[in-house]
Design an enzyme around this catalytic site. Structure first.
Site, PDB file in Angstrom:
ATOM      1  N   CYS A  61      -2.531 -24.305  27.772  1.00 35.54           N
ATOM      2  CA  CYS A  61      -3.660 -23.577  28.989  1.00 35.54           C
ATOM      3  C   CYS A  61      -4.968 -23.855  28.659  1.00 35.54           C
ATOM      4  O   CYS A  61      -5.701 -23.783  29.380  1.00 35.54           O
ATOM      5  CB  CYS A  61      -2.687 -22.036  29.239  1.00 35.54           C
ATOM      6  SG  CYS A  61      -1.651 -22.038  29.539  1.00 35.54           S
ATOM      7  N   ASP A  93      -0.129 -15.426  26.752  1.00 34.88           N
ATOM      8  CA  ASP A  93       0.938 -14.536  27.442  1.00 34.88           C
ATOM      9  C   ASP A  93       1.831 -15.854  26.621  1.00 34.88           C
ATOM     10  O   ASP A  93       3.210 -14.969  26.160  1.00 34.88           O
ATOM     11  CB  ASP A  93       0.972 -14.922  28.558  1.00 34.88           C
ATOM     12  CG  ASP A  93       0.000 -13.305  29.244  1.00 34.88           C
ATOM     13  OD1 ASP A  93      -1.734 -13.567  28.217  1.00 34.88           O
ATOM     14  OD2 ASP A  93      -0.174 -12.839  30.072  1.00 34.88           O
ATOM     15  N   CYS A 134      -6.062 -20.020  30.498  1.00 38.25           N
ATOM     16  CA  CYS A 134      -4.522 -18.811  30.548  1.00 38.25           C
ATOM     17  C   CYS A 134      -4.711 -17.485  31.506  1.00 38.25           C
ATOM     18  O   CYS A 134      -6.109 -17.187  32.142  1.00 38.25           O
ATOM     19  CB  CYS A 134      -4.009 -18.184  28.821  1.00 38.25           C
ATOM     20  SG  CYS A 134      -2.139 -18.181  29.024  1.00 38.25           S
ATOM     21  N   ASP A 135      -3.860 -16.233  31.393  1.00 39.73           N
ATOM     22  CA  ASP A 135      -4.130 -15.977  32.809  1.00 39.73           C
ATOM     23  C   ASP A 135      -5.274 -14.854  32.740  1.00 39.73           C
ATOM     24  O   ASP A 135      -5.475 -14.487  33.994  1.00 39.73           O
ATOM     25  CB  ASP A 135      -2.313 -14.987  31.645  1.00 39.73           C
ATOM     26  CG  ASP A 135      -1.083 -15.185  32.869  1.00 39.73           C
ATOM     27  OD1 ASP A 135      -1.118 -16.957  33.115  1.00 39.73           O
ATOM     28  OD2 ASP A 135      -0.275 -14.823  32.382  1.00 39.73           O
ATOM     29  N   LYS A 136      -4.522 -14.137  31.351  1.00 38.40           N
ATOM     30  CA  LYS A 136      -6.472 -13.100  31.564  1.00 38.40           C
ATOM     31  C   LYS A 136      -7.802 -13.672  31.411  1.00 38.40           C
ATOM     32  O   LYS A 136      -8.479 -13.204  31.686  1.00 38.40           O
ATOM     33  CB  LYS A 136      -6.060 -12.306  30.875  1.00 38.40           C
ATOM     34  CG  LYS A 136      -5.038 -11.557  30.597  1.00 38.40           C
ATOM     35  CD  LYS A 136      -4.886 -11.055  31.386  1.00 38.40           C
ATOM     36  CE  LYS A 136      -3.115 -11.078  31.462  1.00 38.40           C
ATOM     37  NZ  LYS A 136      -1.633 -12.032  31.321  1.00 38.40           N
ATOM     38  N   CYS A 206       1.287 -22.595  32.754  1.00 37.02           N
ATOM     39  CA  CYS A 206       1.419 -22.758  33.330  1.00 37.02           C
ATOM     40  C   CYS A 206       2.144 -23.039  34.427  1.00 37.02           C
ATOM     41  O   CYS A 206       1.523 -22.347  35.435  1.00 37.02           O
ATOM     42  CB  CYS A 206       2.473 -21.578  33.500  1.00 37.02           C
ATOM     43  SG  CYS A 206       2.356 -21.531  31.598  1.00 37.02           S
ATOM     44  N   GLU A 457       4.181  -7.102  28.818  1.00 34.70           N
ATOM     45  CA  GLU A 457       4.605  -8.413  30.269  1.00 34.70           C
ATOM     46  C   GLU A 457       5.904  -8.003  29.613  1.00 34.70           C
ATOM     47  O   GLU A 457       6.502  -7.975  28.601  1.00 34.70           O
ATOM     48  CB  GLU A 457       4.522  -9.369  30.084  1.00 34.70           C
ATOM     49  CG  GLU A 457       2.872  -9.609  31.288  1.00 34.70           C
ATOM     50  CD  GLU A 457       2.410 -11.369  31.066  1.00 34.70           C
ATOM     51  OE1 GLU A 457       0.821 -11.157  31.921  1.00 34.70           O
ATOM     52  OE2 GLU A 457       3.350 -11.831  30.803  1.00 34.70           O
ATOM     53  N   SER A 483       5.358 -10.372  33.487  1.00 34.55           N
ATOM     54  CA  SER A 483       4.662 -11.886  33.773  1.00 34.55           C
ATOM     55  C   SER A 483       4.672 -12.728  35.580  1.00 34.55           C
ATOM     56  O   SER A 483       5.832 -11.979  35.452  1.00 34.55           O
ATOM     57  CB  SER A 483       5.517 -12.788  33.156  1.00 34.55           C
ATOM     58  OG  SER A 483       5.048 -14.087  32.776  1.00 34.55           O
TER      59      SER A 483
END
Length: 568
Positions: A61, A93, A134-136, A206, A457, A483
């Site tokens: 990511c 993650d 990535c996510d955060k 992702c 998660e 997730s």
């Protein structure tokens, strides 16, 4: 008034923060240091743009973000601005999932926000471009930008290309679910390893409508990134072209003095939540949108999210519950085409300002509609679900609320007997060994923001349940979170959490639990008198950490229904 404003903008210094360092004769040491990094007198007179990269080598990511930051800097320099790249952290993650490291994922949102705010303030930068993966990364960066309230643009590194195994498209969740199939004896080790090797072919976040793509889409709908930012693939000419436009756009934001809090409003947050629902986005969006709203000083609650979800249909056949990936959506028109469709049908406020300096409606004017024969986005007349997939449930198991992800494919009601685990790892082992059976409601507790700590998660247990073929026969509830790749009959964010004595701490094996996504209730069918007796015997456990980041986090974090913020 317009003439006065135009005169003010013309005369206003673009370098109103950096000039305190670069133009003040009493700051010779600072200027000497800036000359040392290669800046000349002309550079010191320009506005300084901090380019905050979350790039690092350890995660697909984020592996390409430092390179994108260099491309952005070139555009910034060409726009007669001084661009300076700095780095902040990221947590993968996907790599930390199912390990003790996952406890650091949600706290990383606050570390990212704090570090970007710190550098921009300390170094007197006039504007900020955040480059995220990535996510955060996305909510962390946006929270910082709203706190700073200096001209800024968020740049998402883009989605990963799909992997492939035996003609089937893969992504990272395919690997998790393959583990469930492997332990259930449905696939052999060779096929399991082949899926792992082929799931993630290169750079990018992702590929499904998981948290990264969810939040990137939401931030585009909020107006804080350029059009197509969220759906342009990581490895594409479109992503490179987008990066080259950033310098020109940030110059215009500085010149017009347009700041994040001019863009992020109650209406723009509602736009973002509607897009999240239409796309079938991650439950993590609930935490992040609450925290983003707080940073913008906007009143927006769990019940506001629920109200929007009840009045917005779910249209997108995207993974994890659907078939397609973000790259597929890009190929039929991308997020702007979805937003155009929403605007035409009254699901978007087109008057909201964006980082282009134009409104959403103006940005969408020349956007082509979704391809006529595409199958990814259903119509408003024929949605996958008439109401949103994210439901806020209350009841004696969630007095402060909980978040369910119900796409309709799992059904709308689940009644079963509790199978209780004091932590994720114990649950994973039980699922692996076939101890979770049809009709069970798996209860994973002491995994909340304080109890985890860090609210990890639960993708590994939910993926194992799906892989074992129990997705419609087993429910899972937790004071942890899920997730964006999770699907199945799941309820997370249970508040109050077990660590502080929420009723989830009092559940026993064999208790009957009902999850009702039509009445929006989460109920423990145990008499109140019995619950009161159990509470008398309950002992509050010690925090799992006595020092360090997670100790500080557990001591300061709010509950999930308030967004897990740490700057209360």
């Amino acid at each position: 008034l317009n003439i006065e404003r135009a005169f003010f903008l013309k005369k206003m210094d673009l370098n109103k923060y950096s000039k305190n360092v670069t133009q003040d004769p009493s700051q010779p040491a600072a200027q000497a240091m800036l000359h040392a990094i290669g800046l000349d007198e002309k550079d010191l007179k320009k506005a300084f743009v901090g380019i905050a990269s979350t790039g690092y080598e350890g995660n697909p990511c984020n592996m390409h973000l430092n390179d994108l930051s260099k491309e952005i800097k070139i555009g910034v320099q060409k726009s007669n601005l001084t661009g300076l790249i700095f780095n902040t952290i990221g947590v993968s993650d996907g790599i930390s999932m199912g390990t003790p490291g996952m406890r650091f994922s949600l706290p990383s949102r606050d570390v990212i926000a704090d570090s970007i705010e710190t550098v921009i303030q300390a170094m007197s930068y006039d504007a900020v471009v955040s480059v995220v993966g990535c996510d955060k990364n996305m909510p962390g960066a946006l929270i910082a930008m709203l706190r700073l309230n200096r001209p800024g643009i968020l740049v998402y590194g883009g989605t990963i290309a799909p992997g492939c195994h035996k003609g089937k498209k893969l992504d990272v969740v395919s690997a998790f679910e393959a583990w469930g199939e492997n332990v259930a004896g449905k696939i052999n080790n060779n096929e399991f390893k082949s899926i792992i090797k082929n799931a993630c072919p290169g750079p990018g976040a992702c590929g499904g409508m998981y948290t990264a793509n969810t939040m990137a889409s939401a931030i585009e709908a909020m107006g804080m990134s350029l059009p197509y930012n969220s759906s342009n693939p990581a490895i594409s000419n479109d992503k490179n072209d987008e990066c080259h436009k950033v310098g020109k756009m940030i110059y215009q934001l500085l010149k017009k003095d347009i700041k994040p809090r001019d863009i992020v409003s109650r209406e723009s947050i509602e736009n973002a939540v509607k897009l999240i629902i239409i796309l079938g986005g991650s439950t993590n969006a609930v935490l992040h949108m609450l925290a983003i709203a707080k940073s913008a000083n906007i009143e927006f609650t769990l019940d506001d999210f629920d109200k929007i979800s009840k009045n917005t249909p779910f249209l997108a056949d995207l993974k994890p519950s659907g078939k397609y990936l973000m790259e597929d959506l890009h190929n039929v028109g991308g997020v702007p085409s979805v937003m155009k469709y929403m605007l035409e049908n009254g699901y978007l406020d087109g008057s909201c300002l964006t980082v282009t300096g134009k409104t959403i409606e103006e940005n969408l004017m020349d956007v082509k509609p979704l391809l006529s024969k595409q199958k990814i986005i259903k119509t408003f007349n024929n949605p996958i679900k008439n109401e949103g997939h994210i439901r806020i449930l209350y009841g004696n198991l969630a007095n402060g609320g909980s978040v369910a992800k119900i796409t309709g494919k799992e059904g709308f009601k689940f009644e079963g007997l509790a199978r209780v685990f004091d932590g994720e790892f114990i649950a994973n082992e039980a699922i692996k060994n076939g101890k979770v059976k049809k009709g069970d409601v798996v209860v994973i507790r002491y995994e909340g923001p304080k109890g985890g700590p860090g609210m990890p998660e639960m993708l590994k247990p939910t993926a194992a349940i799906m892989g074992a073929g129990l997705g419609k026969d087993v429910a899972l509830i937790t004071d942890g979170r899920f997730s964006g790749g999770t699907h199945g009959f799941v309820v997370g964010h249970i508040t109050p959490e077990a660590q502080i004595g929420g009723n989830i701490a009092l559940v026993k094996n064999g208790d009957k639990i009902i999850i009702d996504a039509e009445k929006n209730t989460l109920s423990l069918l145990v008499e109140k008198s019995e619950i009161d007796e159990r509470r008398k015997k309950w002992e509050k456990p010690d925090l799992k950490f006595k020092n360090g980041v997670l100790y500080k986090y557990a001591k300061s974090v709010s509950d999930a229904s308030l967004g897990c913020v740490t700057d209360n």
